[in-house]
Design a protein around this motif. Structure first.
Motif, PDB file in Angstrom:
ATOM      1  N   PRO A 262      32.520  48.552  43.812  1.00 14.52           N
ATOM      2  CA  PRO A 262      32.746  47.140  43.897  1.00 14.52           C
ATOM      3  C   PRO A 262      33.935  46.649  44.760  1.00 14.52           C
ATOM      4  CG  PRO A 262      31.974  47.672  41.936  1.00 14.52           C
ATOM      5  CD  PRO A 262      32.338  48.928  42.407  1.00 14.52           C
ATOM      6  N   THR A 263      34.916  47.165  44.523  1.00 14.38           N
ATOM      7  CA  THR A 263      36.103  46.848  45.292  1.00 14.38           C
ATOM      8  C   THR A 263      36.006  46.961  46.777  1.00 14.38           C
ATOM      9  OG1 THR A 263      37.538  47.369  43.074  1.00 14.38           O
ATOM     10  CG2 THR A 263      38.620  47.225  45.290  1.00 14.38           C
ATOM     11  N   ASN A 317      34.099  35.756  36.397  1.00 11.35           N
ATOM     12  CA  ASN A 317      35.392  35.882  36.405  1.00 11.35           C
ATOM     13  C   ASN A 317      36.189  34.470  36.947  1.00 11.35           C
ATOM     14  OD1 ASN A 317      35.421  38.271  35.070  1.00 11.35           O
ATOM     15  ND2 ASN A 317      35.173  39.459  37.032  1.00 11.35           N
ATOM     16  N   ASP A 318      35.778  34.025  37.776  1.00 11.54           N
ATOM     17  CA  ASP A 318      36.194  32.919  38.700  1.00 11.54           C
ATOM     18  C   ASP A 318      35.201  32.057  39.509  1.00 11.54           C
ATOM     19  OD1 ASP A 318      37.605  31.392  40.307  1.00 11.54           O
ATOM     20  OD2 ASP A 318      39.163  33.122  41.201  1.00 11.54           O
ATOM     21  N   GLU A 324      33.847  28.065  46.107  1.00 10.58           N
ATOM     22  CA  GLU A 324      34.458  27.903  47.410  1.00 10.58           C
ATOM     23  C   GLU A 324      33.701  28.859  48.618  1.00 10.58           C
ATOM     24  OE1 GLU A 324      36.543  25.603  48.066  1.00 10.58           O
ATOM     25  OE2 GLU A 324      37.364  26.472  50.127  1.00 10.58           O
ATOM     26  N   LYS A 327      30.510  27.561  49.867  1.00 11.19           N
ATOM     27  CA  LYS A 327      30.789  26.400  50.545  1.00 11.19           C
ATOM     28  C   LYS A 327      30.963  26.865  51.793  1.00 11.19           C
ATOM     29  CE  LYS A 327      34.372  23.408  50.327  1.00 11.19           C
ATOM     30  NZ  LYS A 327      35.316  22.650  49.581  1.00 11.19           N
ATOM     31  N   GLN A 328      31.881  27.925  51.956  1.00  4.94           N
ATOM     32  CA  GLN A 328      32.642  28.413  53.342  1.00  4.94           C
ATOM     33  C   GLN A 328      31.488  29.214  54.102  1.00  4.94           C
ATOM     34  OE1 GLN A 328      34.775  26.666  54.583  1.00  4.94           O
ATOM     35  NE2 GLN A 328      36.186  25.861  52.789  1.00  4.94           N
ATOM     36  N   GLU A 371      40.177  33.636  53.854  1.00  5.95           N
ATOM     37  CA  GLU A 371      41.116  33.433  52.987  1.00  5.95           C
ATOM     38  C   GLU A 371      40.591  33.386  51.535  1.00  5.95           C
ATOM     39  OE1 GLU A 371      44.416  33.136  53.930  1.00  5.95           O
ATOM     40  OE2 GLU A 371      45.083  32.941  51.604  1.00  5.95           O
ATOM     41  N   SER A 374      39.424  36.969  50.850  1.00  7.51           N
ATOM     42  CA  SER A 374      40.516  38.069  50.384  1.00  7.51           C
ATOM     43  C   SER A 374      40.500  38.114  48.857  1.00  7.51           C
ATOM     44  CB  SER A 374      41.836  37.838  51.231  1.00  7.51           C
ATOM     45  OG  SER A 374      42.406  36.665  50.382  1.00  7.51           O
ATOM     46  N   LYS A 375      40.102  37.293  48.266  1.00 10.16           N
ATOM     47  CA  LYS A 375      40.316  37.311  46.810  1.00 10.16           C
ATOM     48  C   LYS A 375      39.370  37.380  45.825  1.00 10.16           C
ATOM     49  CE  LYS A 375      43.607  33.416  47.003  1.00 10.16           C
ATOM     50  NZ  LYS A 375      43.631  32.901  48.262  1.00 10.16           N
ATOM     51  N   ALA A 377      37.900  40.705  45.733  1.00 10.77           N
ATOM     52  CA  ALA A 377      38.044  42.064  45.024  1.00 10.77           C
ATOM     53  C   ALA A 377      38.827  41.762  43.718  1.00 10.77           C
ATOM     54  CB  ALA A 377      39.001  42.856  46.050  1.00 10.77           C
ATOM     55  N   ALA A 378      39.844  40.899  43.661  1.00  6.51           N
ATOM     56  CA  ALA A 378      40.533  40.808  42.348  1.00  6.51           C
ATOM     57  C   ALA A 378      39.349  40.000  41.297  1.00  6.51           C
ATOM     58  CB  ALA A 378      41.623  39.822  42.560  1.00  6.51           C
ATOM     59  N   ALA A 379      38.443  39.608  41.937  1.00 10.09           N
ATOM     60  CA  ALA A 379      37.604  38.871  40.936  1.00 10.09           C
ATOM     61  C   ALA A 379      36.416  39.881  40.234  1.00 10.09           C
ATOM     62  CB  ALA A 379      36.708  37.553  41.539  1.00 10.09           C
ATOM     63  N   VAL A 381      37.263  43.165  39.602  1.00  4.24           N
ATOM     64  CA  VAL A 381      37.945  44.149  38.921  1.00  4.24           C
ATOM     65  C   VAL A 381      38.241  43.828  37.712  1.00  4.24           C
ATOM     66  CG1 VAL A 381      39.831  45.407  39.041  1.00  4.24           C
ATOM     67  CG2 VAL A 381      39.128  44.831  41.170  1.00  4.24           C
ATOM     68  N   GLU A 382      37.215  44.167  36.569  1.00  2.59           N
ATOM     69  CA  GLU A 382      37.296  43.749  35.438  1.00  2.59           C
ATOM     70  C   GLU A 382      36.945  44.760  34.507  1.00  2.59           C
ATOM     71  OE1 GLU A 382      38.865  41.849  33.712  1.00  2.59           O
ATOM     72  OE2 GLU A 382      39.102  39.785  34.738  1.00  2.59           O
TER      73      GLU A 382
ATOM     74  N   ARG B  19      43.285  34.712  33.453  1.00  2.00           N
ATOM     75  CA  ARG B  19      43.074  35.981  34.239  1.00  2.00           C
ATOM     76  C   ARG B  19      44.307  36.077  35.010  1.00  2.00           C
ATOM     77  NH1 ARG B  19      39.738  36.555  37.909  1.00  2.00           N
ATOM     78  NH2 ARG B  19      39.187  38.672  37.670  1.00  2.00           N
ATOM     79  N   LEU B 214      48.291  41.483  40.484  1.00  6.07           N
ATOM     80  CA  LEU B 214      47.260  42.518  40.641  1.00  6.07           C
ATOM     81  C   LEU B 214      47.029  43.285  42.174  1.00  6.07           C
ATOM     82  CD1 LEU B 214      44.629  42.963  38.620  1.00  6.07           C
ATOM     83  CD2 LEU B 214      43.355  41.541  40.067  1.00  6.07           C
TER      84      LEU B 214
END
Lengths: 382, 513
Positions: A262-263, A317-318, A324, A327-328, A371, A374-375, A377-379, A381-382, B19, B214
């Motif tokens: 997933p990452t 997670n987010d 966003e 939308k983009q 932009e 780029s976030k 991956a963090a969303a 990783v759980e 988080r 993170l």
């Protein structure tokens, strides 16, 4: 493509080479029955003699009792290939060995060597198996299928292009050029994870100086220059067409072995936008053909595919990030559509006709999507 | 030791984010535990990450006065909810931490499970929130020569910092186009920008900091200002005329004075270097601090705004501190001797700040900014004789004295100058008393394709009313002999809203309310 860099996928692949997951195929002479699993492949079935076996060294003794040539695979739950054996003719036997860790796997027979094959779940027991999320496995498996499909569909399209080159038909080759690259561009991060293929098929002219002595510039962009800049297709170009076919065939074979997580899917999506930002928006990728917007669209589609598959997890997670991104992606696709008359085709405005102000607008759109992407991956990783 | 375990006195516990890994500086990072109201950070712990002991009672630089690191005037008009602490003179380090003091919520170990390879260890718990920021008091006096100390300029006040503030050495100016069509999103951006500006001007990183977050996420802060002092960073925001079109329903709030500038003689404006819906002027004594600030704001803005153009500047060309030497421009001349001083409250009120009777209400306490990129024909200027250079300016090159006078600050005698001399044409007496607060910077953006320096003056002037400031002066400069050696190639005009009052206020609140 950029000059080679170690992407997440590559790093993983390099590392997986060091882990105890190795496959090798060998002729089956020994019939000692030392814990080997018998696999009987037919045109419509795939029988496996044991559902469970101890982790470690595993051997499959395969017999093809069907009428078609078959392949047999051991697969991870996310469809990554542990090991495989191809071209097992009707009535012949083969064997396959692998080192497997504890965990769930599938054995697949592919009569006719096509499609998903007939799957049988098996389990390697003992030791500790890594815990996996079924949701994530499903996302990765679906992406793996997509990447394979893109690669498979590229071959015939590339052949239309290379046939035209071999026939010396400049106009037909020009027409087929951009189309032949779409599958590649959609899944570029996966392709780039096999470090050796990318420079052979997608090297731009600025990378030529970095070739080792004796290495030649090959691939799409070399032919692009021949078509649009030199306007000639000679013996050398025809040989290059053969080489491109051959190199792409290697890629198609390797896709199934790519390490995908997933990452790495999320990072791959971000990398596709990097590709757009540094190569396509500037017009550097397709400097002679000016078909940059086709690559651009394909990069965005590939990124969107990864994103859509990860969305169920990411939205938990987010949710804000997902809103966003939705939308983009929509905004950038709308912007790209301004440059093609017919949305059912990939006929885009030639990039040399796109003004500086329009390029700035496209660049802003890429930044607006990249932009938040780029976030992602963090969303996941759980 | 973290701020979580020892919260600063009088502050609430930080709200922890479930988080805590996707902070973008967009509203997720509302921090209640930021004790920076006065530009001073209460030290509640020893920094464990530096090997150097903090000076606690002696400044290490003894050669300079330290006007800003001790609150000398306690008659500050702004209420502060914290007693000003003495005994913490100026720190020698800037906080190099994640800038939040907010502890991460416990990170599920399962996060790591998928990372069989690579990836740095996840920092659990709060990062060390060490480092204090020089304590410049939150008063009206922003003009004390604080450069030597690298201190922080208070962000909050009746007027925006960066106008009457003593001019810093470096500039990064950016103009933005608003890309979103959603008014609420634009408002959110201005709020996020304000919070980031509060952090950065105090010497902190933005969002969750530059590291320690993170491993799979790009850090909120890009990190190049870690370890640097606040460097008197000021961030000043403005609104261009184009913001007041139909997009955000601001048409009826557009100040009558905010008109597009007329075309002036000799203008050769590049649209790509002109205009913009929003601007941010970042000034600091350290160029890296100024660039870092714009970079963070641009990044926070992606998808909402896009940088239209930007300009780096160095070597301030104007001074708002009358006792200081007037700096020289790239032509080698002192220009702008008669600038408005940042301490001259009367002149600021008369020529710079928008008053109640000027209106509109949302702009009271604000100003108007004219920005012009003025390219100099450096090479031809340098071949010009000394006499001609001096005649063109109306000053001598060495001292900077007006024609027929002895000292730089002597009152110019205009009739002694050529009718086409720069000083004569620009002087208030030639323009019905028009004055502006000039804050320009030199620029050199490498060379053009012809081997000539792409250099000149990035002219910045704040004024109460453009029609009685820049416009008449620039019109009278039409016959300026200097025009043979300069060309205006970029132009923009902005309404500069009043200052951000406190932690609950934000840039442009009155406009959007």
């Amino acid at each position: 493509m950029q000059p080679a860099r170690l992407s997440v996928v590559t790093a993983a692949a390099a590392l997986s080479a060091l882990t105890a997951v190795t496959g090798c195929a060998e002729k089956s002479d020994a019939e000692d029955g030392s814990g080997a699993i018998a696999v009987t492949a037919k045109d419509d079935s795939c029988e496996v003699s044991a559902k469970e076996f101890p982790a470690g060294h595993v051997r499959l003794d395969i017999e093809n009792k069907g009428s078609k040539v078959t392949e047999v695979y051991i697969l991870f739950p996310d469809d990554r290939i542990v090991t495989e054996r191809e071209n097992i003719g009707p009535g012949t036997k083969a064997s396959l060995t692998a080192e497997v860790k504890a965990g769930d796997y599938e054995i697949a027979c592919k009569p006719g060597m096509r499609g998903e094959g007939i799957r049988r779940p098996v389990k390697a027991t003992g030791g500790t198996a890594a815990k996996r999320s079924p949701e994530m496995d499903a996302a990765v498996a679906a992406y793996r299928t997509y990447a394979q499909q893109q690669a498979d569909e590229t071959l015939p399209k590339a052949k239309v292009f290379t046939d035209a080159v071999r026939a010396g038909d400049i106009e037909a080759a020009k027409k087929a050029y951009a189309d032949s690259r779409i599958g590649w561009e959609r899944t570029e991060p996966v392709a780039e994870s096999f470090g050796d293929i990318d420079p052979k098929v997608d090297l731009r002219e600025d990378g030529v100086a970095d070739l080792e002595p004796g290495e030649k510039w090959t691939g799409w962009h070399r032919l692009e220059k021949a078509l649009w800049q030199d306007g000639k297709l000679g013996a050398e170009e025809k040989a290059l067409a053969d080489t491109l076919d051959k190199d792409l065939a290697v890629w198609v074979k390797k896709v199934g072995t790519a390490e995908i997580t997933p990452t790495s899917m999320a990072n791959g999506a971000k990398e596709l936008l990097d590709e757009v930002a540094t190569g396509k928006v500037t017009g550097e990728e397709e400097r002679y053909s000016h078909t940059d917007l086709v690559d651009f669209k394909a990069n965005v589609e590939g990124a969107q595919k990864s994103y859509e598959l990860l969305k169920p997890v990411a939205s938990k997670n987010d949710a804000e990030l997902v809103a966003e991104l939705d939308k983009q992606f929509a905004a950038l696709n709308t912007l790209l559509d301004k440059y093609r008359a017919d949305k059912s085709t990939y006929v885009f405005t030639s990039y040399d006709k796109v003004s500086g102000a329009q390029r700035k607008e496209l660049s802003d759109g890429v930044n607006a999507l990249a932009e938040p992407l780029s976030k992602l991956a963090a969303a996941v990783v759980e | 030791m973290s701020e979580e375990t020892t919260p600063p006195a009088g502050t609430a516990q930080p709200g922890t984010d479930e988080r805590g890994d996707t902070g973008t500086g967009t509203g997720r990072n509302e921090r209640t535990a930021e004790p920076t109201h006065t530009g001073a950070r209460e030290r509640t712990d020893e920094p464990t990450h530096t090997g150097t002991p903090e000076p606690t009672d002696k400044p290490t630089h003894t050669s300079t006065p330290e006007p800003t690191d001790k609150p000398t005037h306690t008659s500050t008009p702004e209420p502060t909810d914290k007693p000003t602490h003495t005994g913490t003179p100026e720190p020698t380090d800037k906080p190099t931490h994640t800038g939040t003091g907010v502890a991460r919520a416990t990170a599920a170990p399962s996060r790591r499970a998928l990372l069989g390879w690579g990836g740095a260890g996840l920092a659990l718990g709060a990062a060390v929130a060490g480092g204090a920021v020089a304590a410049a008091t939150a008063g009206e006096d922003r003009t004390a020569p604080a450069a030597a100390s690298g201190a922080a300029v208070p962000f909050h006040g009746a007027h925006q910092a960066g106008i009457a503030t003593a001019v810093q050495d470096r500039l990064h100016f950016a103009s933005f186009d608003v890309k979103t069509r959603d008014r609420a999103e634009l408002v959110r951006l201005l709020q996020d920008w304000t919070r980031a500006a509060e952090q950065m001007t105090a010497g902190d990183t933005v969002g969750e900091g530059a590291y320690g977050g993170l491993a799979e996420a790009p850090p909120d802060d890009t990190g190049e200002a870690l370890g640097l002092k606040p460097s008197r960073l000021t961030l000043t925001v403005g609104f261009g005329p184009s913001l007041f079109d139909a997009r955000f329903g601001l048409g009826d709030r557009r100040p009558a004075a905010l008109v597009e500038l007329p075309k002036f003689a000799g203008d050769n404006l590049d649209p790509a270097r002109s205009g913009g819906d929003l601007c941010v002027q970042a000034c600091a004594d350290d160029p890296q601090v100024a660039v870092h600030a714009i970079r963070q704001l641009a990044r926070i803005g992606f998808g909402k705004v896009a940088v239209r153009w930007s300009q780096l500047g160095f070597g301030k060309t104007s001074s708002t501190t009358p006792e200081a030497q007037t700096p020289r421009n790239l032509m080698g001349f002192k220009d702008g001797t008669r600038n408005i001083a940042g301490t001259d409250t009367a002149a600021l009120g008369k020529h710079v700040w928008v008053s109640r009777k000027d209106g509109p209400a949302w702009l009271v306490g604000g100003s108007y900014l004219v920005a012009r990129r003025i390219r100099m024909n450096i090479e031809t200027w340098d071949r010009t004789s000394l006499k001609e250079q001096e005649d063109i300016f109306g000053r001598d090159k060495g001292e900077g004295a007006p024609v027929g006078r002895a000292r730089e600050r002597d009152e110019p005698f205009l009739p002694a100058m050529l009718p086409t001399a720069h000083v004569r044409l620009a002087h208030p007496d030639s323009n019905g008393g028009a004055r502006m607060l000039r804050r320009g910077f030199s620029f050199t953006d490498g060379t053009d394709g012809l081997g000539r320096l792409d250099a000149g003056l990035f002219f910045l002037a704040y004024q109460r009313d453009v029609a009685h400031g820049f416009v008449p002066v620039q019109r009278s400069l039409a016959s300026d002999d200097l025009n043979e050696y300069i060309q205006h190639v970029g132009s923009a005009l902005y309404a500069i809203p009043p200052g951000v009052r406190d932690k609950d206020d934000w840039w442009g609140r009155a406009l959007f309310s």
